[in-house]
Design a protein around this motif. Structure first.
Motif, PDB file in Angstrom:
ATOM      1  N   GLU A   1      -6.212   2.308  -7.153  1.00 39.38           N
ATOM      2  CA  GLU A   1      -6.158   3.734  -6.306  1.00 39.38           C
ATOM      3  C   GLU A   1      -7.218   3.960  -5.738  1.00 39.38           C
ATOM      4  O   GLU A   1      -8.627   4.163  -7.081  1.00 39.38           O
ATOM      5  N   VAL A   2      -7.452   4.692  -4.625  1.00 38.56           N
ATOM      6  CA  VAL A   2      -8.760   4.910  -3.916  1.00 38.56           C
ATOM      7  C   VAL A   2      -8.845   6.440  -3.902  1.00 38.56           C
ATOM      8  O   VAL A   2      -7.211   6.705  -3.154  1.00 38.56           O
ATOM      9  N   GLN A   3      -9.461   7.083  -4.858  1.00 35.73           N
ATOM     10  CA  GLN A   3      -9.561   8.587  -3.743  1.00 35.73           C
ATOM     11  C   GLN A   3     -10.522   9.382  -3.731  1.00 35.73           C
ATOM     12  O   GLN A   3     -11.822   9.261  -3.791  1.00 35.73           O
ATOM     13  N   ALA A   4     -10.409  10.664  -2.331  1.00 37.52           N
ATOM     14  CA  ALA A   4     -11.627  10.887  -1.867  1.00 37.52           C
ATOM     15  C   ALA A   4     -10.924  12.020  -1.558  1.00 37.52           C
ATOM     16  O   ALA A   4     -10.212  12.742  -1.805  1.00 37.52           O
ATOM     17  N   PRO A   5     -12.292  13.576  -0.946  1.00 36.61           N
ATOM     18  CA  PRO A   5     -12.025  14.483  -0.892  1.00 36.61           C
ATOM     19  C   PRO A   5     -10.958  14.372   0.388  1.00 36.61           C
ATOM     20  O   PRO A   5     -11.265  13.726   1.169  1.00 36.61           O
ATOM     21  N   ALA A   6     -10.581  15.661   0.506  1.00 32.43           N
ATOM     22  CA  ALA A   6      -9.763  15.534   1.901  1.00 32.43           C
ATOM     23  C   ALA A   6     -10.309  15.672   3.244  1.00 32.43           C
ATOM     24  O   ALA A   6     -10.142  15.160   3.953  1.00 32.43           O
ATOM     25  N   ASP A   7     -11.428  15.920   2.961  1.00 34.95           N
ATOM     26  CA  ASP A   7     -12.560  15.501   4.020  1.00 34.95           C
ATOM     27  C   ASP A   7     -12.526  13.822   4.663  1.00 34.95           C
ATOM     28  O   ASP A   7     -13.370  13.753   5.613  1.00 34.95           O
ATOM     29  N   ALA A   8     -12.984  13.375   3.824  1.00 36.99           N
ATOM     30  CA  ALA A   8     -12.640  11.732   3.955  1.00 36.99           C
ATOM     31  C   ALA A   8     -11.334  11.183   3.877  1.00 36.99           C
ATOM     32  O   ALA A   8     -11.447   9.788   4.211  1.00 36.99           O
ATOM     33  N   ALA A   9     -10.386  11.843   4.418  1.00 35.90           N
ATOM     34  CA  ALA A   9      -8.804  10.939   4.376  1.00 35.90           C
ATOM     35  C   ALA A   9      -9.724  10.289   5.522  1.00 35.90           C
ATOM     36  O   ALA A   9      -8.864   9.112   5.456  1.00 35.90           O
ATOM     37  N   ASP A  10     -10.412  10.328   6.792  1.00 37.20           N
ATOM     38  CA  ASP A  10      -9.640   9.595   7.269  1.00 37.20           C
ATOM     39  C   ASP A  10     -10.902   8.038   7.495  1.00 37.20           C
ATOM     40  O   ASP A  10     -10.850   6.836   8.308  1.00 37.20           O
TER      41      ASP A  10
ATOM     42  N   ARG B   1       0.512  -0.847   0.272  1.00 37.06           N
ATOM     43  CA  ARG B   1      -0.274   0.415  -0.134  1.00 37.06           C
ATOM     44  C   ARG B   1       0.816   1.112  -0.037  1.00 37.06           C
ATOM     45  O   ARG B   1       1.639   0.867   1.079  1.00 37.06           O
ATOM     46  N   GLU B   2       0.645   2.242  -1.051  1.00 31.43           N
ATOM     47  CA  GLU B   2       0.745   3.089  -0.587  1.00 31.43           C
ATOM     48  C   GLU B   2       0.165   4.602  -1.271  1.00 31.43           C
ATOM     49  O   GLU B   2      -0.606   4.127  -1.583  1.00 31.43           O
ATOM     50  N   PRO B   3       0.599   6.258  -0.353  1.00 29.53           N
ATOM     51  CA  PRO B   3      -0.441   7.015   0.080  1.00 29.53           C
ATOM     52  C   PRO B   3       0.293   7.396  -1.531  1.00 29.53           C
ATOM     53  O   PRO B   3       0.931   7.418  -2.423  1.00 29.53           O
ATOM     54  N   ILE B   4      -1.145   8.233  -1.527  1.00 35.92           N
ATOM     55  CA  ILE B   4      -1.331   8.887  -3.719  1.00 35.92           C
ATOM     56  C   ILE B   4      -1.965  10.142  -3.301  1.00 35.92           C
ATOM     57  O   ILE B   4      -2.247  10.273  -2.001  1.00 35.92           O
ATOM     58  N   SER B   5      -1.493  10.833  -4.036  1.00 32.72           N
ATOM     59  CA  SER B   5      -2.590  12.515  -3.937  1.00 32.72           C
ATOM     60  C   SER B   5      -3.933  11.865  -3.695  1.00 32.72           C
ATOM     61  O   SER B   5      -4.805  11.485  -4.413  1.00 32.72           O
TER      62      SER B   5
END
Length: 256
Positions: free
Chosen positions: A237-246, A188-192
């Motif tokens: 790749e799973v991406q979401a708005p900043a408010d959904a980071a948690d 797993r790795e963080p992406i934007s």
């Protein structure tokens, strides 16, 4: 340096009663006492207490903290860290399960609230009135969106809500499906804006990932999923708005 108990407690960020309690339960040895009879702590004591407090603040029971606390002074940092990692992994699994249960409960409560809002304005309660029915029935032709964050951004009606429309009974199963899939990831790795998970290539697994991602996006439209097939691997790749980071971290983990 030498510190009295009040100074040590302030440095660690706990009340003095907490330090005494740690002694009482045998989590730490009683510190040395000065000529006046007061407890005295040195820098090593402060470092050890900070480690204990930081581990406890992860929600790990003090009974479990005792083992790495004993290892803190005698084992390599990597060995102590490995013990804590195992505890954190167990705690994360428990927390993810609770997220599913709480979202399911929230969906039930929203359904009940909507049904109660339709109660008649006059007449006595009876067997068929909404307030007498404990188990909520599904709302016809209506999806219930359960907010997953308290972010002020949700007030923007034009934005995609950080919410889930699954009915209560399906939430826990969906979370379990994702947990099972995430455990099969090789990395797993963080992406934007999210997380990327890599899996060993398999036609069956690629189909499973794609179907699950499509089902999730249907009920949680704030997610964006991208599936890439390359030689030897599948990359999700799973991406979401900043408010959904948690929410992303809870469901898909953090960098391994």
């Amino acid at each position: 340096m030498s510190y009295r108990i009040a100074e040590a407690a302030k440095l660690v960020g706990v009340p003095t009663t907490t330090l005494r309690y740690y002694e009482d339960i045998g989590l730490v040895e009683a510190p040395a006492r000065g000529r006046s009879g007061y407890r005295t702590y040195d820098d090593a004591d402060i470092a050890r207490l900070r480690f204990i407090n930081a581990t406890k603040n992860l929600g790990i029971p003090l009974s479990d903290v005792a083992e790495p606390a004993r290892a803190y002074d005698v084992e390599d940092c990597s060995s102590v860290a490995h013990q804590v990692v195992e505890m954190v992994a167990e705690r994360l699994t428990e927390t993810q399960a609770r997220i599913g249960e709480l979202v399911a409960l929230a969906a039930q409560l929203q359904t009940v609230s909507a049904r109660l809002a339709g109660a008649p304005t006059a007449g006595a309660c009876g067997a068929d009135c909404p307030c007498a029915t404990a188990a909520p029935a599904p709302l016809a032709d209506r999806r219930t969106f359960v907010p997953l964050t308290r972010s002020p951004a949700l007030q923007d009606q034009s934005a995609t809500p950080i919410a889930c429309s699954l009915d209560a009974g399906a939430v826990t199963d969906r979370v379990s499906e994702w947990q099972s899939l995430v455990q099969r990831a090789s990395s797993r790795e963080p992406i934007s804006g999210g997380m990327a998970l890599t899996f060993a290539v398999s036609a069956g697994l690629a189909a499973e990932i794609t179907l699950l991602a499509a089902a999730e996006q249907d009920c949680c439209s704030f997610f964006t999923f991208t599936v890439r097939l390359t030689t030897g691997e599948i990359r999700l790749e799973v991406q979401a708005p900043a408010d959904a980071a948690d929410v992303v971290a809870a469901m898909f983990g953090t960098a391994a």
